[in-house]
Design an enzyme around this catalytic site. Structure first.
Site, PDB file in Angstrom:
ATOM      1  N   SER A   1       4.076   1.987   8.388  1.00 30.68           N
ATOM      2  CA  SER A   1       3.730   0.994   7.374  1.00 30.68           C
ATOM      3  C   SER A   1       4.933   0.487   6.621  1.00 30.68           C
ATOM      4  O   SER A   1       5.820   1.266   6.278  1.00 30.68           O
ATOM      5  CB  SER A   1       2.802   1.616   6.346  1.00 30.68           C
ATOM      6  OG  SER A   1       1.512   1.550   6.802  1.00 30.68           O
ATOM      7  N   GLY A   2       4.910  -0.786   6.337  1.00 28.25           N
ATOM      8  CA  GLY A   2       5.998  -1.374   5.552  1.00 28.25           C
ATOM      9  C   GLY A   2       7.165  -1.785   6.425  1.00 28.25           C
ATOM     10  O   GLY A   2       8.017  -2.555   6.008  1.00 28.25           O
TER      11      GLY A   2
ATOM     12  N   ASP B   1      -0.644  -7.414   1.216  1.00 25.58           N
ATOM     13  CA  ASP B   1      -0.011  -6.099   1.363  1.00 25.58           C
ATOM     14  C   ASP B   1       1.504  -6.264   1.512  1.00 25.58           C
ATOM     15  O   ASP B   1       2.053  -6.136   2.604  1.00 25.58           O
ATOM     16  CB  ASP B   1      -0.615  -5.385   2.583  1.00 25.58           C
ATOM     17  CG  ASP B   1      -0.269  -3.913   2.621  1.00 25.58           C
ATOM     18  OD1 ASP B   1       0.294  -3.412   1.636  1.00 25.58           O
ATOM     19  OD2 ASP B   1      -0.550  -3.272   3.650  1.00 25.58           O
TER      20      ASP B   1
ATOM     21  N   GLY C   1       2.916   6.030   9.050  1.00 28.30           N
ATOM     22  CA  GLY C   1       4.348   6.272   8.838  1.00 28.30           C
ATOM     23  C   GLY C   1       5.191   5.048   9.145  1.00 28.30           C
ATOM     24  O   GLY C   1       6.331   4.942   8.724  1.00 28.30           O
TER      25      GLY C   1
ATOM     26  N   HIS D   1       0.817  -1.221   0.000  1.00 27.41           N
ATOM     27  CA  HIS D   1       0.000   0.000   0.000  1.00 27.41           C
ATOM     28  C   HIS D   1       0.851   1.271   0.000  1.00 27.41           C
ATOM     29  O   HIS D   1       0.328   2.352  -0.278  1.00 27.41           O
ATOM     30  CB  HIS D   1      -1.019  -0.023   1.145  1.00 27.41           C
ATOM     31  CG  HIS D   1      -0.488   0.325   2.489  1.00 27.41           C
ATOM     32  ND1 HIS D   1      -0.194  -0.608   3.448  1.00 27.41           N
ATOM     33  CD2 HIS D   1      -0.210   1.520   3.037  1.00 27.41           C
ATOM     34  CE1 HIS D   1       0.237   0.010   4.534  1.00 27.41           C
ATOM     35  NE2 HIS D   1       0.240   1.299   4.308  1.00 27.41           N
TER      36      HIS D   1
END
Ligand code: ARG
Length: 842
Positions: free
Chosen positions: A786-787, A690, A784, A642
């Site tokens: 994420s990932g 994701d 922030g 995402h």
């Protein structure tokens, strides 16, 4: 036509250079004047000085001073001149720039004639010129008239709906500040509005100053100047090919003699036919189509809205795709090197996709339905109907798809296929397992319509009849995926249905340690002592049948120990479980800093210390922190899909990976991204799949290994039971309302939740998701983060594994709403496949 076109273009440049010359002349006159006045001033000044100081001898110091003044003045004058020249030649020229649009519309009530295919024929010109004038006069009388430069009709093609499809280029010359005035929507709205005012009755054909134009066919897209120059007439870089006879293959071979340029091949076929392109092999450097790539358009101009398919990687297994009408454009960007394209194209006569299927009673597959043109890619537009005829009213139809699922349509559009089954609408989606769609009415009609923006993967489904009263065989349980699994598998702790529907409303499997009954496989050799005396953790290197709960060694043998990978003890006979384990082991630095007590800063998180999470990466988009990521190797990072899903976010050149960093702005290494591989099944609506891989342009320097290190990937069998404590890290917000991002990397300890617990909070979550948090919600990831990684150790002192990737959550840090992570163990094959195919070493 040609001359007018070329002349127009040339004209403007000439004008510009003429203007430039005048300005240069002006400047030199000015310079002369300045010089003359200076002299005069000097003379007057000297005279006055001489008069005043006549009796005295000239002081040498005075002369020096004069000299200094003179030099300053001269330098000043030179700077002024240079600046004016710069302004005239560079800034002023730059401040006007061309904005290019590629567009098309259908002119109704005109019959296509073959001569229109040749842009130099008189027939073409007599059709194109009036259209060109009409467009010009529409824009000349519009709000952007002063910026409008010219229109060029590039192609006229047959339209299978009737009439002629007009492809055109439009050029605007815009001062930098005014660029928004010629936005894509504005330019296309001008054309639409002009047609709209004349629409009558319910027809979509209105009049553009007398020209009958179909308003639904109007498409205008911003295009690149390079595309404009390379497709405009007279370019060396455009080829035209025609397929007149259906089913005859015309070879298409390209060798990269075009190095560095974008070149186009325009394909057309006989009116009424469509085009099939087959790419047999393509050899290019993978770069997300930034340097090398082949874009296939469903039109004759490179319009973003008409992209059929983008080939950004090499192709070795042939791929075929079909257009929606009788035109197609191949746009090759090939950098220097041995780039090769081999393939062919042919005209096809469109067939009606209508099938009547008589379904015999009885078990077993009765046949296969496929997407149109199977195994070619799914076209952008299509329609298929299957009418099933059953031998009895007690029978329904079961469609078993390989990797596709039908779900009831909600308010959103279907992005991968629209289905109507007995008047009920469903949307299709790709998924990584098989599903069965059951239709429980006799003699149903199934309608399928293509609804993807680009050509999509094809699908097929085997059909069979089934007993409406009893869909699954005796002793079986019906999953929501439509699969039937043995009843004994319900609540066995394993996802047999592929969507965990056999595992909801289940209590935890009991730990039957003693007696004759066997212990549940989840407890055996999971690294935790479940039975007194630890007999569930003995003989774990024993060979067992391969399944989701056993560890697969390099030689294909499976052993009981689930977390055998990189645990420091060779468990496989071939010792493969301890190969490639230079990961997840923060080095010396961590130990040095361990003793320093971290300062409590935010709800749930504390400052991390240097070298503690050497795999943590901060991903910056256009210079701003946007997401986190983890280091997998010297050339690859892993993050969440995402982070890259919007068009503007998918350009790897806009991203930078800050590595070996504790405080924002003090990265030990900043890496450029070569390309971004987003999971092909990523579903932006529910955040399923994701996950994304990022390939670096260059390997990070090995000398930084103290600060930068890969995290270990878990084995597919890896399990951490409920309550297992892991750490989430990142520079994301410290609370939902936070406005400022922290400077120091934050870490928070969270516990793994069971899937049922996770579903209690969020309802349906996919098997590719994993929840982690604390009941109070105080520790969590946020925007922030994420990932970034959810890092877990099997036991203290062991290696760290990437168990999850920060994906989503409801708000941040809310009680009973844990963080949701991508379950990395489900993607090991996918990760390996991509990293191996493109080489881990750079
Ligand atoms: N989607 C968020 C991001 O883009 C991460 C959200 C995680 N939320 C949570 N409550 N754990 O950064």
């Amino acid at each position: 036509m040609d001359a007018a076109r070329g002349g127009g273009g040339q004209g403007s440049e000439d004008d510009a250079s003429q203007e430039d010359t005048t300005s240069v002349a002006d400047v030199s006159v000015e310079v002369a004047t300045v010089d003359a006045s200076l002299h005069k001033l000097c003379r007057r000044y000297n005279r006055r000085r001489r008069r005043a100081k006549k009796p005295k001898k000239t002081n040498p110091l005075w002369n020096l001073q004069n000299l200094a003044i003179l030099i300053t003045v001269v330098v000043f004058v030179v700077v002024v001149i240079m600046w004016s020249l710069l302004w005239v030649f560079i800034f002023r020229r730059e401040s006007n720039s061309g904005v290019y649009f590629a567009g098309m519309f259908r002119v109704a009530n005109v019959e296509f004639i073959p001569e229109y295919r040749h842009a130099d024929s008189s027939e073409f010109l007599s059709m194109a010129n009036p259209i060109q004038h009409v467009i010009t006069s529409v824009y000349r009388t519009s709000s952007v008239s002063r910026l409008y430069k010219q229109t060029i009709i590039s192609d006229l093609s047959n339209n299978n709906k009737g009439g002629v499809l007009v492809h055109f280029w439009m050029v605007f010359v815009v001062p930098h500040l005014k660029t928004p005035a010629v936005c894509e929507e504005c330019v296309s709205a001008i054309l639409r509005d002009s047609v709209f005012t004349s629409l009558k009755n319910r027809s979509s054909v209105g009049f553009l100053q007398g020209l009958p134009v179909d308003i639904d066919s109007i498409l205008v897209n911003v295009a690149l100047r390079s595309d404009y120059t390379s497709t405009a007439m007279g370019s060396q870089c455009v080829d035209k090919l025609y397929a007149g006879i259906p089913d005859v293959s015309i070879p298409l071979n390209v060798f990269s003699s075009w190095g560095g340029l974008t070149c186009h091949i325009k394909l057309t076929s006989a009116p009424g036919s469509i085009i099939r392109l087959t790419v047999r092999s393509l050899r290019i450097e993978p770069s997300d189509c930034i340097y090398d790539g082949l874009n296939v358009y469903d039109a004759l101009l490179p319009m973003r809205g008409m992209i059929l398919y983008r080939f950004c990687e090499s192709v070795s297994v042939p791929v075929s795709l079909v257009s929606t009408s009788n035109v197609m454009l191949l746009s090759f960007s090939l950098t220097q090197g041995s780039k090769i394209f081999r393939g062919h194209f042919q005209a096809l006569l469109e067939e009606e996709c209508m099938n009547l299927i008589e379904l015999p009673a009885g078990p077993g597959d009765a046949g296969v339905i496929t997407s149109p043109f199977y195994p070619n890619l799914l076209p952008r537009q299509c329609s298929c109907t299957w009418k099933f005829q059953m031998s009895s009213n007690a029978l329904g139809v079961a469609l078993r798809f390989q990797n596709y699922i039908l779900k009831l349509k909600d308010s959103q559009n279907c992005e991968h296929g629209w289905w109507k089954v007995n008047e009920i609408i469903y949307c299709g989606n790709y998924i990584d397992h098989s599903t069965v769609f059951r239709i429980s009415t006799p003699n149903p009609e199934v309608v399928f319509r293509c609804s993807s923006r680009n050509a999509d993967q094809p699908f097929n489904a085997t059909y069979s009849s089934y007993n409406i009263g009893q869909p699954c065989p005796e002793g079986h349980f019906l999953c929501t995926t439509g699969l039937c699994v043995e009843k004994a598998r319900r609540c066995d702790g394993m996802d047999d249905c592929q969507d965990e529907s056999d595992e909801i409303f289940c209590s935890k499997p009991p730990k039957l340690c003693g007696g004759s009954s066997t212990l549940h496989p989840l407890y055996i050799c999971n690294g935790e002592v479940d039975c007194s005396g630890g007999k569930d953790e003995t003989n774990c290197t024993q060979e067992t049948s391969c399944s989701g709960v056993s560890y697969r060694c390099g030689d294909g043998v499976c052993i009981l120990k689930k977390n055998a990978k990189c645990d420091g003890a060779p468990d496989c006979f071939d010792r493969s479980d301890e190969n490639d384990c230079a990961c997840g082991n923060p080095g010396v630095l961590k130990r040095v800093f361990d003793s320093a007590s971290p300062q409590q800063r935010i709800v749930g998180g504390v400052n991390a210390v240097e070298g503690e999470w050497p795999w943590q990466v901060s991903l910056h988009f256009s210079g701003q922190l946007y997401c986190g990521a983890s280091v997998l190797s010297d050339g690859w990072l892993i993050s969440a899909a995402h982070c890259f899903s919007k068009e503007r976010l998918s350009d790897p050149r806009q991203w930078m990976a800050h590595m070996g960093m504790l405080n924002q702005g003090s990265a030990k290494h900043v890496a450029e991204i070569r390309r971004i591989v987003v999971h092909e099944y990523y579903n932006a609506r529910i955040f399923d799949y994701d996950i994304a891989l990022l390939q670096l342009k260059k390997a990070w320097p090995i000398s930084l290994e103290q600060y930068i290190q890969p995290i270990c990937l878990p084995a597919p069998s890896q399990t951490f039971s409920e309550g297992h404590r892991c750490w989430v890290t990142g520079w994301g917000y410290r609370s939902e309302q936070d406005k400022v991002l922290p400077t120091v990397l934050q870490k928070a300890e969270v516990s793994i939740l069971s899937q049922s617990e996770c579903k209690r909070s969020y309802g349906p979550v996919s098997p590719r998701m994993l929840c982690a948090g604390v009941p109070s919600g105080e520790q969590d990831a946020c925007r922030g983060d994420s990932g970034g990684p959810l890092s877990c150790q099997a036991h203290s002192g062991g290696r760290w594994f990437l168990t999850g990737i920060v994906s989503w959550g409801s708000g941040c840090g809310r009680p009973n709403l844990p963080g949701v992570y991508t379950r990395v163990a489900k993607f090991i094959d996918w990760i390996q496949r991509h990293i191996d195919a493109k080489g881990t070493k750079l």
